[in-house]
Design a protein around this motif. Structure first.
Motif, short mmCIF file in Angstrom:
data_model
loop_
_atom_site.label_atom_id
_atom_site.label_comp_id
_atom_site.label_asym_id
_atom_site.label_seq_id
_atom_site.Cartn_x
_atom_site.Cartn_y
_atom_site.Cartn_z
N ALA A 296 0.62 -1.42 -0.06
CA ALA A 296 -0.01 -0.04 -0.02
C ALA A 296 0.88 1.29 0.02
O ALA A 296 2.12 1.25 0.28
CB ALA A 296 -1.17 0.08 1.34
N GLU A 297 0.32 2.27 -0.22
CA GLU A 297 0.90 3.60 -0.40
C GLU A 297 -0.15 4.50 0.74
O GLU A 297 -1.03 4.34 0.76
CB GLU A 297 1.07 4.36 -1.53
CG GLU A 297 1.81 3.52 -2.52
CD GLU A 297 1.89 4.51 -3.93
OE1 GLU A 297 1.65 3.61 -4.94
OE2 GLU A 297 1.91 5.43 -3.90
N PHE A 298 0.73 5.21 1.58
CA PHE A 298 -0.17 6.13 2.26
C PHE A 298 0.62 7.44 2.52
O PHE A 298 1.55 7.63 2.26
CB PHE A 298 -0.04 5.52 4.01
CG PHE A 298 1.28 5.43 4.58
CD1 PHE A 298 1.68 6.40 5.35
CD2 PHE A 298 2.34 4.14 4.41
CE1 PHE A 298 3.12 6.09 6.11
CE2 PHE A 298 3.09 4.18 4.89
CZ PHE A 298 3.73 5.30 5.71
N ARG A 299 -0.31 8.14 2.76
CA ARG A 299 0.00 9.86 2.99
C ARG A 299 -0.70 10.30 4.39
O ARG A 299 -1.73 9.81 4.47
CB ARG A 299 -0.34 10.49 1.84
CG ARG A 299 0.00 12.08 1.84
CD ARG A 299 -0.20 12.68 0.60
NE ARG A 299 0.06 13.91 0.65
CZ ARG A 299 -0.31 14.90 -0.33
NH1 ARG A 299 -0.32 14.49 -1.52
NH2 ARG A 299 0.37 16.30 -0.39
N THR A 300 -0.02 10.97 5.37
CA THR A 300 -0.58 11.38 6.41
C THR A 300 -0.39 13.11 6.52
O THR A 300 0.66 13.46 6.02
CB THR A 300 -0.09 10.36 7.66
OG1 THR A 300 1.32 11.15 8.00
CG2 THR A 300 -0.07 9.15 7.56
N GLN A 301 -1.22 13.63 7.34
CA GLN A 301 -0.89 15.09 7.80
C GLN A 301 0.11 14.84 8.84
O GLN A 301 0.39 13.84 9.46
CB GLN A 301 -2.16 15.59 8.13
CG GLN A 301 -3.01 15.70 7.15
CD GLN A 301 -4.33 16.49 7.85
OE1 GLN A 301 -4.66 16.63 8.99
NE2 GLN A 301 -5.26 17.21 6.91
N ASP A 302 0.85 15.96 9.07
CA ASP A 302 1.69 16.09 10.29
C ASP A 302 1.25 16.93 11.23
O ASP A 302 1.23 18.18 10.95
CB ASP A 302 3.00 16.41 9.56
CG ASP A 302 4.37 16.11 10.71
OD1 ASP A 302 4.20 15.38 11.21
OD2 ASP A 302 5.27 16.93 10.10
N PRO A 303 1.05 16.53 12.36
CA PRO A 303 1.66 15.26 12.91
C PRO A 303 0.28 14.29 12.85
O PRO A 303 -0.85 14.93 12.75
CB PRO A 303 1.52 15.63 14.37
CG PRO A 303 0.98 16.87 14.73
CD PRO A 303 0.89 17.59 13.58
#
Length: 187
Positions: A72-79
């Motif tokens: 999978a690929e994931f992308r998150t906001q920080d934090p």
């Protein structure tokens, strides 16, 4: 509401079919998945989950898996903090409150949770069972350091019998063996 993780191209390969990847990401809707909590949508082929600290976004695959590899690929906001459950089970929260039986008790996820954490707590890349056995494996620092907040990251997890291996951005995050969960869903 904060967007926790955006997954795209979630694929599985069973051990009997080592060369055949099955895409299980819904192309246009959430078919084959159960929304447990949070807000979920599919936009341009990307699955987007939004939750809060009080109600994290949880999406549970309807398939029970035994031996598999997932990518999978994931992308998150920080934090951000969250994860991907491997071999998950939705069961009554323990211990049961007085006067509550298992059938009517609130349910939580048990299983191996690959931690996605950009808060600087050191949890990134580790494997835990937050409602069960607790920490299982810590992550290798190279994998932790490879995670890019606010950008796409790749994760591959392989579960074969009791053996577990996970890579993040082509860096080995962890390898080990554990017998707590032998089958379950992705979440």
């Amino acid at each position: 509401m904060r967007a926790f993780a955006i997954l795209t191209s979630l694929m599985l390969v069973g051990t009997a079919y080592a060369e055949l990847w099955n895409v299980i990401t819904p192309p246009n809707d959430l078919s084959g998945w159960t929304v447990v909590s949070g807000d979920w949508a599919v936009e341009d082929g990307v699955v987007i989950g939004k939750g809060t600290a009080d109600e994290p976004a949880v999406l549970l695959c309807d398939q029970t898996l035994i031996d598999f590899s997932m990518s999978a690929e994931f992308r998150t906001q920080d934090p951000a903090t969250g994860g991907i459950y491997l071999r998950a089970h939705r069961l009554p929260a323990l211990p049961l409150p007085d006067g509550i039986d298992a059938a009517s008790a609130p349910r939580v996820l048990y299983g191996y949770r690959f931690a996605i954490d950009t808060t600087g707590t050191g949890a990134m890349g580790g494997l835990t069972d937050p409602h069960g056995v607790g920490p299982v494996f810590g992550a290798q620092s190279a994998a932790v350091d490879s995670v890019r907040a606010d950008d796409w990251n790749a994760v591959t997890a392989t579960m074969r019998e009791n053996d577990i291996s996970i890579t993040v951005n082509d860096e080995i995050a962890l390898t080990g063996s554990d017998t707590a969960y032998t089958k379950g869903a992705l979440a």
